[in-house]
Design an enzyme around this catalytic site. Structure first.
Site, PDB file in Angstrom:
ATOM      1  N   CYS A  15     -99.808  23.246  22.461  1.00  0.00           N
ATOM      2  CA  CYS A  15    -100.482  22.017  23.043  1.00  0.00           C
ATOM      3  C   CYS A  15    -100.062  20.794  22.672  1.00  0.00           C
ATOM      4  O   CYS A  15    -100.094  20.346  21.585  1.00  0.00           O
ATOM      5  CB  CYS A  15    -101.707  22.282  23.031  1.00  0.00           C
ATOM      6  SG  CYS A  15    -102.971  20.812  23.380  1.00  0.00           S
ATOM      7  N   GLU A  65    -105.804  10.309  28.797  1.00  0.00           N
ATOM      8  CA  GLU A  65    -105.402  10.471  30.090  1.00  0.00           C
ATOM      9  C   GLU A  65    -106.678  11.218  30.926  1.00  0.00           C
ATOM     10  O   GLU A  65    -107.231  12.023  30.245  1.00  0.00           O
ATOM     11  CB  GLU A  65    -104.010  11.262  30.180  1.00  0.00           C
ATOM     12  CG  GLU A  65    -103.150  10.485  29.409  1.00  0.00           C
ATOM     13  CD  GLU A  65    -101.681  11.085  29.524  1.00  0.00           C
ATOM     14  OE1 GLU A  65    -100.714  10.568  28.755  1.00  0.00           O
ATOM     15  OE2 GLU A  65    -101.610  12.164  30.111  1.00  0.00           O
ATOM     16  N   CYS A 124    -103.643  23.681  18.266  1.00  0.00           N
ATOM     17  CA  CYS A 124    -102.993  25.115  19.047  1.00  0.00           C
ATOM     18  C   CYS A 124    -101.471  25.064  19.291  1.00  0.00           C
ATOM     19  O   CYS A 124    -101.035  23.776  19.481  1.00  0.00           O
ATOM     20  CB  CYS A 124    -103.505  25.299  20.531  1.00  0.00           C
ATOM     21  SG  CYS A 124    -105.415  25.443  20.235  1.00  0.00           S
ATOM     22  N   CYS A 152    -106.583  15.761  19.284  1.00  0.00           N
ATOM     23  CA  CYS A 152    -107.372  17.024  18.666  1.00  0.00           C
ATOM     24  C   CYS A 152    -106.978  17.633  17.498  1.00  0.00           C
ATOM     25  O   CYS A 152    -105.704  17.492  17.200  1.00  0.00           O
ATOM     26  CB  CYS A 152    -107.093  17.947  19.877  1.00  0.00           C
ATOM     27  SG  CYS A 152    -108.166  19.419  19.674  1.00  0.00           S
ATOM     28  N   CYS A 182    -101.140  20.616  32.728  1.00  0.00           N
ATOM     29  CA  CYS A 182    -101.887  20.962  31.746  1.00  0.00           C
ATOM     30  C   CYS A 182    -101.163  21.018  30.532  1.00  0.00           C
ATOM     31  O   CYS A 182    -100.090  21.301  30.664  1.00  0.00           O
ATOM     32  CB  CYS A 182    -102.477  22.545  32.060  1.00  0.00           C
ATOM     33  SG  CYS A 182    -103.874  22.618  32.496  1.00  0.00           S
ATOM     34  N   CYS A 222    -109.910  16.222  35.707  1.00  0.00           N
ATOM     35  CA  CYS A 222    -109.795  16.825  34.501  1.00  0.00           C
ATOM     36  C   CYS A 222    -109.874  15.670  33.496  1.00  0.00           C
ATOM     37  O   CYS A 222    -109.050  14.486  33.597  1.00  0.00           O
ATOM     38  CB  CYS A 222    -108.216  17.364  34.512  1.00  0.00           C
ATOM     39  SG  CYS A 222    -107.919  17.931  33.035  1.00  0.00           S
TER      40      CYS A 222
END
Ligand code: SAH
Ligand code: SF4
Length: 392
Positions: free
Chosen positions: A122, A95, A119, A115, A344, A108
């Protein structure tokens, strides 16, 4: 689109394009001509590149390609932000988000599908790692934003003034492709963005930060999220490998290598009851005492399967005020576009999670909570987020 083995001109830096033309026995300035066609006029078809000889165009058609990722969906938020779903060569979806504001427009951009860093707060990390985006897939996001926003039309002012590598993925774990794409963003023959307005956000891949100075002079944001190693290692597992002191050492060296005076942005996602106590703010103020920086607070954006909560408005305000009183420049990121799932940490695209992350994540969440509860600080609850609106 399926990947092929011929060079893809869309993702090539000026330097690489120049050597490609040299290999073809052509003058290196052809590189600049092609870059301008692709990145300034939005042209992907060799036949339209009329300042290049017909013979060379034919050779380019036979030996190279101009290939961008595909846009699958286009969402527009009530606040004017856009989210686009981009399909990459691996078949995964990533995205990108465009946020228009007075005097600037921020894109962004994603660097990886999924990933690997996991974390605890996230949504992207929860998916596990799928693949690195090619430089064409990274710069292609900026190309598409310009295309979709009508910016390739003559006389239209470019709506994207800032790029932040804060979409999906850890940019410094896709080092070569990110460097090539970021340098194209700043190249005058492509998008010509200011190096102050192109920001690589990293959770702290120290060896890659150490290498950055030889490849780029883009700006940097550090995802810190905690004022000490113990808490940071629970939230950002890569901290176990590269603790805060090493991270700061490498960022200092990078900043010192830049030709102009700039400071990094410290990003701190505030999670209710985990890292948002007054004492955390006081500890952060001490930690950053000799580390010139700006601080950007990001109230946690919830997503399904996460037990974390967004902090109250007053806890965000208290945190900010403690840091401001200690002399720091602090901004609080307003949540934009959450009606289209583009805030975010809400970017999930679509990759397969083969890593049983949900289970491991729940365990990590309870460990982090246990530690935060140990401080004995109760947090206020009000939904009224009285925050300063700002972004990078
Ligand atoms: N991997 C890079 C860049 C992508 S994440 C990094 O970690 O810096 C971009 C930013 O979004 C990071 O600061 C990250 O900590 C923040 N973020 C991730 N999940 C979030 C969430 N659920 N709520 C608020 N911010 C989040
Ligand atoms: Fe990866 Fe950044 Fe998410 Fe951490 S915050 S899992 S590094 S995308």
């Amino acid at each position: 689109m399926t990947a092929t083995n011929v060079p893809n001109l869309a993702g090539m830096s000026r330097e690489n394009l120049r050597s490609l033309f040299a290999k073809l026995g052509e003058k290196p300035f052809r590189a600049e001509q092609v870059m301008k066609w692709i990145h300034q006029r939005g042209v992907l078809d060799f036949d339209t590149m009329t300042d290049i000889s017909k013979d060379l165009r034919e050779r380019l058609k036979q030996t190279t390609e101009i290939r961008l990722p595909t846009i699958l969906e286009d969402y527009v938020s009530d606040d004017g932000s856009h989210k686009w779903i981009v399909k990459v060569a691996s078949g995964s979806k990533v995205e990108m988000v465009f946020i228009p504001e007075a005097g600037r427009g921020t894109l962004c951009v994603s660097s990886q599908a999924g990933c690997s860093l996991d974390c605890s707060f996230c949504a992207t990390g929860k998916q596990g790692f799928d693949s690195n985006l090619s430089s064409a897939e990274i710069i292609g996001q900026l190309w598409w934003a310009n295309q979709k926003l009508g910016a390739f039309e003559a006389g239209i002012e470019r709506p994207v003034s800032n790029v932040v590598m804060m979409g999906m993925g850890e940019p410094l774990l896709n080092f070569d492709n990110v460097m090539e794409a970021v340098n194209l963003m700043m190249d005058d023959c492509a998008y010509g963005l200011s190096k102050r307005k192109v920001t690589i956000s990293t959770s702290g891949v120290v060896p890659a930060i150490d290498r950055m100075k030889d490849f780029t002079d883009a700006s940097i944001a550090i995802s810190l999220h905690a004022p000490n190693d113990e808490l940071r290692s629970q939230l950002v597992p890569i901290n176990k490998k590269y603790p805060i002191s090493e991270l700061f050492r490498s960022v200092r060296a990078y900043m010192a290598s830049l030709p102009d005076k700039r400071v990094p942005v410290i990003e701190y996602t505030l999670i209710a009851g985990i890292n948002d106590h007054r004492q955390h703010a006081r500890d952060l103020a001490v930690l950053l005492e000799d580390f010139p920086c700006k601080i950007n607070l990001i109230p946690f954006n919830p997503f399904s399967l996460s037990d974390y909560r967004r902090p109250s408005g007053s806890s965000v305000t208290n945190f900010r005020q403690i840091l401001q009183k200690a002399g720091y420049t602090v901004t609080v990121r307003t949540t934009r576009a959450d009606d289209i799932g583009a805030a975010c940490g809400q970017l999930v695209g679509e990759v397969t999670d083969q890593t049983r992350r949900s289970e491991r994540r729940k365990n990590a969440a309870s460990r982090a909570k246990g530690q935060a509860d140990g401080t004995g600080k109760a947090f206020e609850s009000t939904d009224n987020l009285a925050v300063t609106a700002d972004r990078l």
